[in-house]
Each structure stands twice: as structure tokens, then as C-alpha cells.
Design a protein around this motif. Structure first.
Motif, PDB file in Angstrom:
ATOM      1  N   ILE A 126      65.536  80.746 -63.516  1.00 41.24           N
ATOM      2  CA  ILE A 126      65.135  81.298 -62.233  1.00 41.24           C
ATOM      3  C   ILE A 126      64.159  82.266 -62.419  1.00 41.24           C
ATOM      4  CG2 ILE A 126      66.892  82.813 -61.787  1.00 41.24           C
ATOM      5  CD1 ILE A 126      65.346  80.686 -59.102  1.00 41.24           C
ATOM      6  N   GLY A 127      64.221  82.989 -63.538  1.00 41.77           N
ATOM      7  CA  GLY A 127      63.370  84.052 -63.762  1.00 41.77           C
ATOM      8  C   GLY A 127      62.115  83.611 -64.167  1.00 41.77           C
ATOM      9  N   VAL A 128      62.249  82.746 -65.188  1.00 36.66           N
ATOM     10  CA  VAL A 128      60.839  82.001 -65.720  1.00 36.66           C
ATOM     11  C   VAL A 128      60.261  81.122 -64.760  1.00 36.66           C
ATOM     12  CG1 VAL A 128      59.915  80.526 -67.552  1.00 36.66           C
ATOM     13  CG2 VAL A 128      61.842  82.069 -67.882  1.00 36.66           C
ATOM     14  N   SER A 129      60.904  80.586 -63.600  1.00 29.40           N
ATOM     15  CA  SER A 129      60.351  79.910 -62.552  1.00 29.40           C
ATOM     16  C   SER A 129      59.462  80.832 -61.738  1.00 29.40           C
ATOM     17  CB  SER A 129      61.315  79.122 -61.900  1.00 29.40           C
ATOM     18  OG  SER A 129      61.966  78.165 -62.351  1.00 29.40           O
ATOM     19  N   TRP A 130      59.950  81.956 -61.398  1.00 31.70           N
ATOM     20  CA  TRP A 130      59.198  82.930 -60.643  1.00 31.70           C
ATOM     21  C   TRP A 130      57.794  83.331 -61.247  1.00 31.70           C
ATOM     22  CZ3 TRP A 130      58.871  83.789 -55.710  1.00 31.70           C
ATOM     23  CH2 TRP A 130      60.170  83.623 -55.067  1.00 31.70           C
ATOM     24  N   GLY A 147      52.451  92.782 -52.944  1.00 24.26           N
ATOM     25  CA  GLY A 147      52.739  91.545 -53.473  1.00 24.26           C
ATOM     26  C   GLY A 147      53.808  91.510 -54.601  1.00 24.26           C
ATOM     27  N   MET A 148      53.608  92.670 -55.527  1.00 22.29           N
ATOM     28  CA  MET A 148      54.271  92.723 -56.687  1.00 22.29           C
ATOM     29  C   MET A 148      55.807  93.050 -56.263  1.00 22.29           C
ATOM     30  SD  MET A 148      51.655  94.723 -58.815  1.00 22.29           S
ATOM     31  CE  MET A 148      52.920  95.252 -60.189  1.00 22.29           C
ATOM     32  N   ALA A 149      55.963  94.005 -55.401  1.00 25.03           N
ATOM     33  CA  ALA A 149      57.294  94.330 -54.930  1.00 25.03           C
ATOM     34  C   ALA A 149      57.942  93.187 -54.208  1.00 25.03           C
ATOM     35  CB  ALA A 149      57.247  95.362 -54.012  1.00 25.03           C
ATOM     36  N   THR A 150      57.159  92.382 -53.337  1.00 25.20           N
ATOM     37  CA  THR A 150      57.881  91.173 -52.841  1.00 25.20           C
ATOM     38  C   THR A 150      58.339  90.180 -53.739  1.00 25.20           C
ATOM     39  OG1 THR A 150      56.332  91.529 -50.855  1.00 25.20           O
ATOM     40  CG2 THR A 150      57.451  89.246 -51.133  1.00 25.20           C
ATOM     41  N   ILE A 151      57.364  89.897 -54.838  1.00 29.34           N
ATOM     42  CA  ILE A 151      58.090  89.054 -55.805  1.00 29.34           C
ATOM     43  C   ILE A 151      59.104  89.503 -56.577  1.00 29.34           C
ATOM     44  CG2 ILE A 151      57.000  88.085 -58.138  1.00 29.34           C
ATOM     45  CD1 ILE A 151      54.234  88.349 -56.983  1.00 29.34           C
ATOM     46  N   GLY A 152      59.178  90.809 -56.896  1.00 31.98           N
ATOM     47  CA  GLY A 152      60.289  91.275 -57.774  1.00 31.98           C
ATOM     48  C   GLY A 152      61.686  91.238 -56.670  1.00 31.98           C
ATOM     49  N   LEU A 160      62.300  88.983 -54.252  1.00 32.10           N
ATOM     50  CA  LEU A 160      62.609  87.670 -54.362  1.00 32.10           C
ATOM     51  C   LEU A 160      63.147  87.180 -55.401  1.00 32.10           C
ATOM     52  CD1 LEU A 160      59.610  86.309 -52.385  1.00 32.10           C
ATOM     53  CD2 LEU A 160      61.851  86.596 -51.481  1.00 32.10           C
ATOM     54  N   GLY A 161      62.718  87.572 -56.651  1.00 34.04           N
ATOM     55  CA  GLY A 161      63.256  87.484 -58.066  1.00 34.04           C
ATOM     56  C   GLY A 161      64.499  87.816 -58.249  1.00 34.04           C
ATOM     57  N   TRP A 162      64.925  88.917 -57.732  1.00 34.61           N
ATOM     58  CA  TRP A 162      66.211  89.516 -57.828  1.00 34.61           C
ATOM     59  C   TRP A 162      67.042  89.005 -56.907  1.00 34.61           C
ATOM     60  CZ3 TRP A 162      68.781  92.684 -53.945  1.00 34.61           C
ATOM     61  CH2 TRP A 162      69.867  93.147 -54.333  1.00 34.61           C
ATOM     62  N   LEU A 163      66.850  88.649 -55.666  1.00 33.70           N
ATOM     63  CA  LEU A 163      67.527  88.036 -54.514  1.00 33.70           C
ATOM     64  C   LEU A 163      68.094  86.615 -55.388  1.00 33.70           C
ATOM     65  CD1 LEU A 163      66.027  89.018 -51.244  1.00 33.70           C
ATOM     66  CD2 LEU A 163      68.088  89.859 -52.396  1.00 33.70           C
ATOM     67  N   THR A 164      67.172  85.682 -55.798  1.00 33.32           N
ATOM     68  CA  THR A 164      67.424  84.551 -56.352  1.00 33.32           C
ATOM     69  C   THR A 164      68.419  84.366 -57.481  1.00 33.32           C
ATOM     70  OG1 THR A 164      65.379  84.324 -57.470  1.00 33.32           O
ATOM     71  CG2 THR A 164      65.521  83.138 -55.333  1.00 33.32           C
ATOM     72  N   SER A 165      68.015  85.304 -58.491  1.00 41.72           N
ATOM     73  CA  SER A 165      68.656  85.284 -59.520  1.00 41.72           C
ATOM     74  C   SER A 165      70.121  85.939 -59.379  1.00 41.72           C
ATOM     75  CB  SER A 165      68.243  86.345 -60.695  1.00 41.72           C
ATOM     76  OG  SER A 165      67.990  87.651 -60.253  1.00 41.72           O
ATOM     77  N   THR A 166      70.533  86.945 -58.579  1.00 42.80           N
ATOM     78  CA  THR A 166      71.705  87.369 -58.167  1.00 42.80           C
ATOM     79  C   THR A 166      72.451  86.090 -57.461  1.00 42.80           C
ATOM     80  OG1 THR A 166      70.885  89.584 -57.815  1.00 42.80           O
ATOM     81  CG2 THR A 166      72.728  89.080 -56.731  1.00 42.80           C
TER      82      THR A 166
END
Length: 307
Positions: A203-207, A241-246, A248-254
Motif C-alpha cells: 500500500i505504501g509503494v502504491s501511493w 499536497g505533500m501533507a495530504t499525500i502523507g 492518506l498514506g498513513w490512513l490507508t496503511s493503518t
């Protein structure tokens, strides 16, 4: 009474420890934001140059401005849709192919060489292939996202299935179970911890790849908007945008890790107390002492042996 008190004390200790960890995480985030604010507001320019970076206040103001508009949430929904679609395809395909390669020599000989040649190729390098192969950019971005997560899931599933003990499978077969019963009752449940390890990495690599693909060939999405902000030198927008990506990545990986813990809660937990084993009493002599130089077996045999 003492057992209930011990349980209550352990529960209180656990809550206190959990609250302490939350406070520590919030404190680490606060320290990072404070350092960012100080470095940018003071225009620190030593080896690293922070003089052109926006401050925390400027990024927060830009985020509030963006969050009040519809395009921001539309971009967020578009990126999430691409991630969910590509990651779901990669999860199903990676688990299926990894299990087949681990359990079938024919599948390993047919699919293994091709996949091993493709695996080192970065998913973002497949952008030209996606442009030529698919009729729309949307399908190409989903393909790149799927390719990014597919190989971590495949490799982790293959190793997890191969690491299973054959004793479990033999037990099911001895009791009359078929290949389907072995697969769904032994192989997949036993490999779940390893599978979810690959899903968490995937999921992290996907982001990473979906944002890069949106920057290169996308027409909308968080990555596309971030790149557009960079081209017009809107640095607060870039950091939004960077904060939004971070986030979203944290929410999906969690979410993936929580699902994995829920599905593997039958496994022994770290720190769980093992059930104490009963002690076998040693034989005693006439005065309550164990005879020297004699084991419990020798002592028992001597007692039952006729004179």
C-alpha cells in the motif's frame, strides 16, 4: 477477589501505557512542526536552505483555503479511487499467484522466470507501456498502481506459504480433507501474517507510484494538483499536497494493519502469559527426602519389583 483486582490493575496499567504512547506520538509531531516553523521563520540558510520554504502558518492557511473548495476533495476522491482499485487487484492477484508458485512446481516453472524478470523493473518505468497499452490515462494509472503493489504481495505470500509446516497439511489429509480444505483451512490462515506484511508494504509503494503517475500523465488527483502548484511556484500549495499525500498514506496503511490484526487475532500475542505446566512430584524417602543417586523412574521400579 485478588484475581479480579489483579485484572483491574493490569487493565488500568494498559490504558495508562496506551495514553502515554499517544501523548508521546503527539509530542513528536508537535516538535517536528515547531522545528519546521523555527527553521522557516528564521530563514535558516546553513548547509540546508530553508529560506524559501513556506512556514507552518502559511501552509495551514493554504490548506484552509483549499479545503473550502470542491476541487480539493474531488482530487482526493480520485486518488483514493485509483489506490483502492489498483491495490485490490494487486492483493487478489498477488495472493493467488504467490500461493500457486509456492505450492505447484508447474506454476513455479511457468510463471516464476517471467515474474522474476519483471520484478526489478520500477512500476513508474511502466508509464510508457501504460500509455501505449490502455486507451485512457485512468486505466493506465490504475495499472501502474496495481503493478507497484503486486510484487511485494506476491513475494511475501510465496515465502509465507513455503514456510508453513507440512505437519498441518498432513493432519488434514489424514482426517479425510481434500486440497480445497487444506488451502482454506491450513495454507491461507497460516500464511496470513506474512501476507499482510506484504500488503502493508504494497500500500505504501502504491501511493508512491500513483502520485508519480498522476504527476506524469494524470489530469486530476492529488499528485497532478501538487505538480501544477509547483509549476506556478505556489510552494504552500505544494506542501498542502505533500501533507495530504502523507495523511492518506498513513490512513490507508493503518487500515490494512488493523484488518490484519483483526484477522490474525487467534495468534499468540506478544507479552501473553503462557499457561503454567503442572509439576510432577518427585518420590520421597522415608523421612521426606529424595533418595540420593536415584531417579524417579528407578525409585518407582524398585517399589513395584517383587523381592
Amino acid at each position: 477477589m485478588s484475581g479480579a483486582g489483579d485484572t483491574g490493575g493490569a487493565s488500568d496499567t494498559g490504558r495508562a501505557g496506551s495514553a502515554g504512547r499517544r501523548l508521546l506520538r503527539l509530542a513528536s509531531l508537535g516538535v517536528a512542526l515547531l522545528a519546521w516553523q523555527l527553521l522557516t521563520s528564521l530563514d535558516v540558510n546553513l548547509w540546508l536552505r530553508f529560506e524559501q520554504f513556506p512556514t507552518v502558518g502559511e501552509v495551514a492557511a493554504k490548506f484552509a483555503e483549499r479545503a473550502a473548495t470542491g476541487p480539493y476533495w474531488q482530487d482526493l476522491a480520485d486518488s483514493l479511487r485509483r489506490i483502492v482499485t489498483g491495490f485490490a487487484l494487486a492483493a487478489v492477484g498477488g495472493v493467488a499467484v504467490g500461493t500457486a508458485i509456492a505450492r505447484s512446481k508447474v506454476a513455479a516453472d511457468l510463471l516464476g522466470p517471467v515474474l522474476e524478470v519483471l520484478r526489478p523493473i520500477p512500476a513508474i518505468a511502466l508509464v510508457p507501456v501504460a500509455i501505449l497499452l490502455f486507451p485512457s490515462n485512468e486505466q493506465g494509472i490504475v495499472f501502474i498502481t496495481c503493478a507497484a503493489a503486486f510484487f511485494p504481495v506476491l513475494v511475501s505470500t510465496r515465502h509465507a506459504v513455503r514456510a508453513l509446516s507440512p505437519v498441518w497439511e498432513e493432519a488434514v489429509l489424514t482426517l479425510g480433507g481434500g486440497r480445497a480444505r487444506v488451502l482454506f483451512s491450513v495454507v491461507l490462515p497460516g500464511a496470513l501474517p506474512g501476507i499482510f506484511g506484504g500488503l502493508s508494504v504494497g500500500i505504501g509503494v502504491s501511493w508512491i507510484c500513483v502520485i508519480s503517475a498522476e504527476m506524469i500523465s494524470g489530469e486530476y488527483g492529488v499528485g497532478y494538483r501538487t505538480w501544477q502548484d509547483y509549476t506556478v511556484v505556489d510552494y504552500p500549495g505544494v506542501f498542502v499536497g505533500m501533507a495530504t499525500i502523507g495523511a492518506l498514506g498513513w490512513l490507508t496503511s493503518t487500515a490494512v494493519e488493523r484488518i490484519g490484526r483483526r484477522l490474525t487475532d487467534w495468534l499468540p500475542q506478544r507479552g501473553a502469559r503462557s499457561t503454567p505446566t503442572a509439576r510432577i512430584p518427585r518420590p520421597r524417602g522415608p523421612r521426606g527426602r529424595t533418595p540420593r543417586g536415584r531417579t524417579a523412574h528407578d525409585h518407582t521400579v524398585k517399589e513395584v519389583t517383587p523381592a
